[in-house]
Scaffold this active site. Structure first.
Site, PDB file in Angstrom:
ATOM      1  N   ASN A  37       0.854  -1.059   0.106  1.00  0.00           N
ATOM      2  CA  ASN A  37      -0.154  -0.008   0.138  1.00  0.00           C
ATOM      3  C   ASN A  37       0.717   1.307   0.009  1.00  0.00           C
ATOM      4  O   ASN A  37       1.571   1.503   1.008  1.00  0.00           O
ATOM      5  CB  ASN A  37      -0.894  -0.002   1.311  1.00  0.00           C
ATOM      6  CG  ASN A  37      -2.171   0.988   1.065  1.00  0.00           C
ATOM      7  OD1 ASN A  37      -1.962   2.016   0.228  1.00  0.00           O
ATOM      8  ND2 ASN A  37      -2.936   0.846   2.102  1.00  0.00           N
ATOM      9  N   ARG A 147     -12.837  -6.255  16.984  1.00  0.00           N
ATOM     10  CA  ARG A 147     -11.803  -5.134  17.319  1.00  0.00           C
ATOM     11  C   ARG A 147     -12.413  -3.622  17.131  1.00  0.00           C
ATOM     12  O   ARG A 147     -13.282  -3.389  16.224  1.00  0.00           O
ATOM     13  CB  ARG A 147     -10.816  -5.053  15.888  1.00  0.00           C
ATOM     14  CG  ARG A 147      -9.545  -4.323  16.274  1.00  0.00           C
ATOM     15  CD  ARG A 147      -8.733  -4.036  15.109  1.00  0.00           C
ATOM     16  NE  ARG A 147      -8.909  -2.914  14.301  1.00  0.00           N
ATOM     17  CZ  ARG A 147      -8.510  -2.449  13.377  1.00  0.00           C
ATOM     18  NH1 ARG A 147      -7.297  -2.822  13.184  1.00  0.00           N
ATOM     19  NH2 ARG A 147      -9.051  -1.165  12.598  1.00  0.00           N
ATOM     20  N   ASP A 212      -6.632  -2.207  18.241  1.00  0.00           N
ATOM     21  CA  ASP A 212      -5.287  -1.856  17.250  1.00  0.00           C
ATOM     22  C   ASP A 212      -4.921  -0.397  17.638  1.00  0.00           C
ATOM     23  O   ASP A 212      -5.572   0.387  17.342  1.00  0.00           O
ATOM     24  CB  ASP A 212      -5.539  -1.838  15.958  1.00  0.00           C
ATOM     25  CG  ASP A 212      -4.256  -1.965  15.074  1.00  0.00           C
ATOM     26  OD1 ASP A 212      -3.290  -1.498  15.505  1.00  0.00           O
ATOM     27  OD2 ASP A 212      -4.257  -2.295  14.061  1.00  0.00           O
ATOM     28  N   GLU A 238      -3.221  -4.669  19.902  1.00  0.00           N
ATOM     29  CA  GLU A 238      -2.025  -4.556  18.689  1.00  0.00           C
ATOM     30  C   GLU A 238      -1.483  -3.470  18.805  1.00  0.00           C
ATOM     31  O   GLU A 238      -1.915  -2.388  18.731  1.00  0.00           O
ATOM     32  CB  GLU A 238      -3.163  -5.044  17.544  1.00  0.00           C
ATOM     33  CG  GLU A 238      -2.271  -5.243  16.134  1.00  0.00           C
ATOM     34  CD  GLU A 238      -3.241  -4.935  15.051  1.00  0.00           C
ATOM     35  OE1 GLU A 238      -4.317  -5.456  15.070  1.00  0.00           O
ATOM     36  OE2 GLU A 238      -2.988  -4.639  13.920  1.00  0.00           O
ATOM     37  N   GLU A 264       2.392  -6.885  11.474  1.00  0.00           N
ATOM     38  CA  GLU A 264       1.849  -6.526  10.019  1.00  0.00           C
ATOM     39  C   GLU A 264       2.895  -5.958   9.267  1.00  0.00           C
ATOM     40  O   GLU A 264       2.572  -6.277   7.982  1.00  0.00           O
ATOM     41  CB  GLU A 264       0.361  -5.782  10.164  1.00  0.00           C
ATOM     42  CG  GLU A 264       0.609  -4.454  10.619  1.00  0.00           C
ATOM     43  CD  GLU A 264      -0.680  -3.935  10.578  1.00  0.00           C
ATOM     44  OE1 GLU A 264      -1.628  -4.467  11.049  1.00  0.00           O
ATOM     45  OE2 GLU A 264      -0.987  -2.481  10.248  1.00  0.00           O
ATOM     46  N   HIS A 314      -2.378 -10.562   9.483  1.00  0.00           N
ATOM     47  CA  HIS A 314      -2.817  -9.216   9.312  1.00  0.00           C
ATOM     48  C   HIS A 314      -3.915  -9.658   8.129  1.00  0.00           C
ATOM     49  O   HIS A 314      -3.706 -10.480   7.187  1.00  0.00           O
ATOM     50  CB  HIS A 314      -1.724  -8.692   8.519  1.00  0.00           C
ATOM     51  CG  HIS A 314      -2.246  -7.035   8.250  1.00  0.00           C
ATOM     52  ND1 HIS A 314      -1.624  -6.107   7.199  1.00  0.00           N
ATOM     53  CD2 HIS A 314      -3.062  -6.420   8.950  1.00  0.00           C
ATOM     54  CE1 HIS A 314      -2.102  -5.028   7.336  1.00  0.00           C
ATOM     55  NE2 HIS A 314      -3.091  -5.055   8.201  1.00  0.00           N
ATOM     56  N   GLU A 341      -7.669 -11.862  11.249  1.00  0.00           N
ATOM     57  CA  GLU A 341      -8.467 -10.575  11.245  1.00  0.00           C
ATOM     58  C   GLU A 341      -9.176 -10.811   9.614  1.00  0.00           C
ATOM     59  O   GLU A 341      -8.790 -10.947   8.570  1.00  0.00           O
ATOM     60  CB  GLU A 341      -7.370  -9.374  10.914  1.00  0.00           C
ATOM     61  CG  GLU A 341      -7.979  -8.030  10.546  1.00  0.00           C
ATOM     62  CD  GLU A 341      -7.007  -6.843  10.659  1.00  0.00           C
ATOM     63  OE1 GLU A 341      -5.919  -7.273  10.126  1.00  0.00           O
ATOM     64  OE2 GLU A 341      -7.284  -5.927  10.982  1.00  0.00           O
TER      65      GLU A 341
END
Ligand code: EZ4
Ligand code: CO
Length: 405
Positions: A37, A147, A212, A238, A264, A314, A341
């Site tokens: 990304n 989450r 997270d 996280e 991740e 991840h 996840e």
């Protein structure tokens, strides 16, 4: 069975995905995910200019040798771009081997250790009430682990929620320059305990709750957060802090029994070797796409198992469904798998490009029994949605200092 052709595709059905397709002289082909990304085209160029030419004519069955050749042979080991490229080649070769054998990849890894993969879903709200309402929806859909993220009052934008998300979706996966977000630990602390206190009040103790931090805290702040959240019994916290210095997790660990998860952004086992062997973490979040593929993740899982560390790959929307398929095979095999996840399989355009038989029911995912990875990549559909330059946001403190990211 020789490697005949390696093609690299970048498509953007709402988000950019980099896909590798390897074709063999036997007519069997395999696919892999190389999405990084915000730096997609660096991986594309790395694959096309530097990796693919070395592989043409090699035996597609030599997965281990090709992995070692690319990892050690490059001289410049590790790195996000390099490892995403190796990962995609590796996934595609496992896909090919499975298809050649007529077996799903998990059978090649050693078979099933469990019947289904437990998922955790995301509830990301614009305020605490919104997050809790979204949590309730997910519980009603059958998810048993969720989450919770909530916008921080007093900040213009909170990563992953509110402004950040709206900006991203309104621009349809195109952020030509990185947006900037403000962070305040003080304001975050004012919100976060209330969020989990209210979640336990409303949903009781049977549901697994996770959070997270996206690495926004220093080690001692993380230690404090871990302690404050202990009464609410999180499954894990996280990315509490960055762990470039792996010793920094000793600070967190000595203060709190809240389980810790990280990984991740990790490229290799070396990024988490000390965290694992000193038992400073409980879950390793490394992703097949960013840590060197199935070959590397299998090795990391085995190493982690010696130290009671579980895997929790991840599963964000900026990993392609090919990565999710690879994780499914690893998850169903790994004796020390923890949780996966899950944010759905993307929009309708994505589903037309990446086709698979993974079933999700009542918060559990069921692996595909199709040979190989069990995922098809439709090149013609992919070409309809070309690459758009897009960045992850950058975080600053209120005084303008670039913050941990
Ligand atoms: O920030 O995938 O656990 N999930 C996450 C994600 C990541 C993005 C970054 O590429 O932290 O939202
Ligand atoms: Co994360």
């Amino acid at each position: 069975m020789k490697i005949k052709e390696i093609k690299v595709f970048v498509c953007n059905p709402g988000r950019n995905f980099v896909t590798v397709k390897i074709t063999t002289d036997a007519g069997i082909y395999g696919v892999g995910d190389a999405t990084l990304n915000g730096r997609e085209m660096a991986v594309v160029s790395y694959l096309e200019e530097h990796v693919a030419p070395c592989l043409i004519g090699r035996n597609a069955h030599d997965i281990e040798d090709i992995w070692q050749y690319l990892y050690k042979g490059v001289y410049w080991r590790k790195g996000a771009v390099n490892m995403a490229a190796i990962a995609a080649i590796d996934m595609a070769l496992w896909d090919i081997k499975g298809k050649a054998a007529g077996l799903p990849v998990y059978q090649l890894l050693g078979g099933k250790s469990r019947q289904a993969v437990t998922l955790y879903a995301h509830a990301s709200g614009e305020d605490i009430e919104d997050t809790l309402n979204k949590t309730e929806d997910l519980i009603n859909q059958g998810f048993k682990a969720i989450r919770l993220q909530s916008a921080v009052p007093g900040l213009n934008v909170t990563y992953g929620v509110l402004g950040d998300k709206k900006d991203y979706f309104e621009l349809q996966g195109n952020r030509p320059l990185p947006p900037e977000e403000t962070w305040s630990t003080q304001k975050y602390f004012n919100m976060i305990v209330e969020l989990f206190q209210k979640a336990r009040e409303r949903f009781g103790n049977d549901i697994q709750l996770l959070h997270d931090v996206h690495s926004r805290l220093t080690p001692i702040e993380s230690a404090k957060l871990g302690k404050l959240l202990e009464p609410y019994n999180l499954m894990f916290l996280e990315d509490a802090s960055i762990a470039e210095n792996q010793d920094s997790y000793k600070v967190i660990r000595q203060h709190t029994t809240t389980p810790l998860a990280i990984g991740e952004t990790y490229n290799t086992i070396w990024d988490c070797k000390d965290l694992i062997q000193n038992q400073l973490i409980d879950y390793l979040r490394a992703a097949a796409t960013h840590a060197g593929g199935i070959t590397a993740l299998r090795r990391m899982a085995d190493f982690a198992s010696i130290y009671n560390v579980k895997t929790a790959p991840h599963g964000a929307p900026d990993l392609s469904p090919i990565c999710f398929a690879a994780h499914m095979h690893l998850n169903i095999w790994a004796p020390n798998f923890g949780i996966q996840e899950f944010v759905g399989f993307g929009n309708e355009q994505s589903k037309q490009i990446f086709k698979h038989q993974i079933k999700v029911e009542q918060g559990m995912a069921y692996v595909s029994d199709a040979p190989g990875l069990g995922i098809e990549f439709d090149e013609t559909e992919a070409r309809k949605y070309p690459y758009k330059r897009s960045y992850l946001p950058v975080s600053r403190l209120e005084d303008g200092t670039v913050w941990n990211w």
